[in-house]
Design an enzyme around this catalytic site. Structure first.
Site, PDB file in Angstrom:
ATOM      1  N   THR A 327       0.788  -1.174   0.056  1.00 52.22           N
ATOM      2  CA  THR A 327       0.053   0.108  -0.061  1.00 52.22           C
ATOM      3  C   THR A 327       0.732   1.380  -0.007  1.00 52.22           C
ATOM      4  O   THR A 327       1.991   1.221   0.251  1.00 52.22           O
ATOM      5  CB  THR A 327      -0.889  -0.034   1.301  1.00 52.22           C
ATOM      6  N   CYS A 328       0.442   2.370  -0.255  1.00 52.36           N
ATOM      7  CA  CYS A 328       0.787   3.415  -0.385  1.00 52.36           C
ATOM      8  C   CYS A 328       1.052   4.129   1.141  1.00 52.36           C
ATOM      9  O   CYS A 328       1.442   5.416   1.146  1.00 52.36           O
ATOM     10  CB  CYS A 328       0.324   4.738  -1.123  1.00 52.36           C
ATOM     11  N   ASP A 329       0.877   3.398   2.092  1.00 51.21           N
ATOM     12  CA  ASP A 329       0.941   4.220   3.463  1.00 51.21           C
ATOM     13  C   ASP A 329       2.073   3.795   4.017  1.00 51.21           C
ATOM     14  O   ASP A 329       2.566   2.639   3.809  1.00 51.21           O
ATOM     15  CB  ASP A 329      -0.063   3.388   4.472  1.00 51.21           C
TER      16      ASP A 329
END
Ligand SMILES: *Cc1c(COP(=O)(O)O)cnc(C)c1O
Length: 393
Positions: A327-329
């Site tokens: 994910t982009c987190d």
């Protein structure tokens, strides 16, 4: 499971993959029963609620600890052969609803089954009286959680000093308090927690009997039994010996003993296989980006305070690397320091063992990435015995 088998499964099913080895489940359940012969295990479904896991543990002779109606339904649907006339006795043998704080909606559905439920305060008695008057009760007491990986005593459990009053209050409200329960904290490697908890419980049994209440006949020693994540975790046999000694010293034979192992049953039965999607060097450190992470199978890193090692299927020159989820987190970090080969290429696979508990169970769909596909292996024993684990008694 051996690496070749894992790789073959990943080639066949794709990644991210979550593999459940049912032979290992059966082994864990048998070990529990062998070393704690007085104790009936009620598998804590929240550790991994997959129906196939419930079925296998049922066949192996386990009962179940549930904490919500969806969990109750999973168990109820997957364990059958129930003569309706024996409903009450049967349900207690097989299911405990061990959430001390229960939703009214759950109680209205549960009451029909005359369930065994836990409680730890006066408000809960009032609620039970109104919405589940047919329940049997077990009082959850607060016990030391010293040194557990996941502490639970700040959220649940009556102070042992209030226990007698709470038992007598439930009695006055028309309930039978069948006994006591506790939880020493999850992944408890400090075995003294169990010794202290059993002693605290024995004192409550004694005090309440002195006040004239003699109906308690059950002790639920909860979960917390540690999984062998590394060599520092002492053997289950050592813990079992301590527990047996205290139980036999303090609780006569006619007291029924239950436990609620979650992690112990499923942790070592789960393996995760992931694929390398990207590779970069940041601040001098080699970073691998893989297709599973903390919003998915590796959620235990956040919620369970657990670490999982990443292993490579092949050798190569090694270095301390970072491993990031898909994910982009920026929170999606599996590890900032895993020793891995430096020459792994995009598309190659990595795996983590002992990741069965509190992992896939808390997967989300965050950022559009679905939970890992689940594959069950060794689901049926090679030679099917007549279901020895299920005395219909
Ligand atoms: C989570 C939980 C368990 C299982 O704990 P483990 O440490 O996984 O064995 C058992 N009982 C209750 C009430 C729980 O909340």
């Amino acid at each position: 499971m051996n690496p070749n088998q894992l790789r073959k499964l990943a080639e066949e099913h794709g990644t991210p993959l979550f593999i459940v080895d049912h032979e290992e489940l059966r082994r864990n359940c048998a070990e529990f029963k062998k070393y704690l012969p007085r104790v009936q295990p009620y598998y804590a479904v929240k550790a991994n609620p997959d129906p196939a896991i419930v079925k296998t543990l049922y066949e192996a002779g386990a009962s179940f600890d549930v904490a919500s109606m969806p969990e109750f339904d999973i168990v109820h649907k997957n364990i059958q052969h129930m003569p309706p006339k024996q409903r009450q006795k049967w349900i207690w043998d097989k299911i405990i609803y061990a959430n001390p704080i229960k939703a009214i909606e759950a109680l209205t559905q549960l009451d029909f089954y005359k369930p065994l439920v836990t409680y730890d305060n006066l408000e809960e008695i009032k609620k039970l009286k109104e919405y589940a008057p047919n329940a049997g009760l077990a009082l959850r007491i607060k016990v030391p959680n010293t040194g557990a990986m996941v502490e639970l005593s700040s959220k649940f459990g009556a102070d042992p000093g209030e226990a007698v009053d709470l038992i007598l209050a439930a009695d006055r409200a028309g309930f039978t308090v069948e006994g006591l329960s506790f939880h020493v904290g999850s992944q408890t490697t400090n075995f003294e927690n169990y010794v202290q908890a059993i002693n605290l419980a024995a004192n409550v049994f004694k005090d309440v009997r002195a006040r004239g209440y003699t109906k308690m006949n059950l002790l639920d020693i909860g979960g917390g039994f540690p999984a062998p994540y590394d060599e520092s975790v002492k053997s289950f046999r050592v813990l079992a010996k301590k527990i047996n000694t205290e139980l036999n010293r303090l609780f006569p034979r006619e007291i029924e003993i239950l436990a609620e192992p979650g992690r112990f049953m499923i942790a070592t039965a789960g393996t995760s296989v992931v694929k390398i999607n990207g590779k970069a060097v940041r601040d001098g450190k080699l970073c691998y980006y893989v297709n599973d992470g903390v919003y998915h199978t590796y959620s235990g890193i956040i919620f369970d305070h657990c670490h999982y090692h990443m292993k490579s299927f092949r050798k190569g020159p090694e270095q301390v690397c970072a491993v990031f989820g898909p994910t982009c987190d920026a929170l999606d970090v599996i590890s900032m320091s895993e020793t891995l080969p430096t020459d792994l290429e995009l598309g190659e696979l990595l795996y983590s063992e002992n990741i069965g508990a509190y992992s896939h169970a808390s997967s989300t769909y965050f950022n559009g990435f679905p939970p890992a596909k689940v594959v069950h292996v060794n689901q049926f024993p090679a030679t099917r015995k007549k279901s020895s684990g299920n005395p219909g008694t």
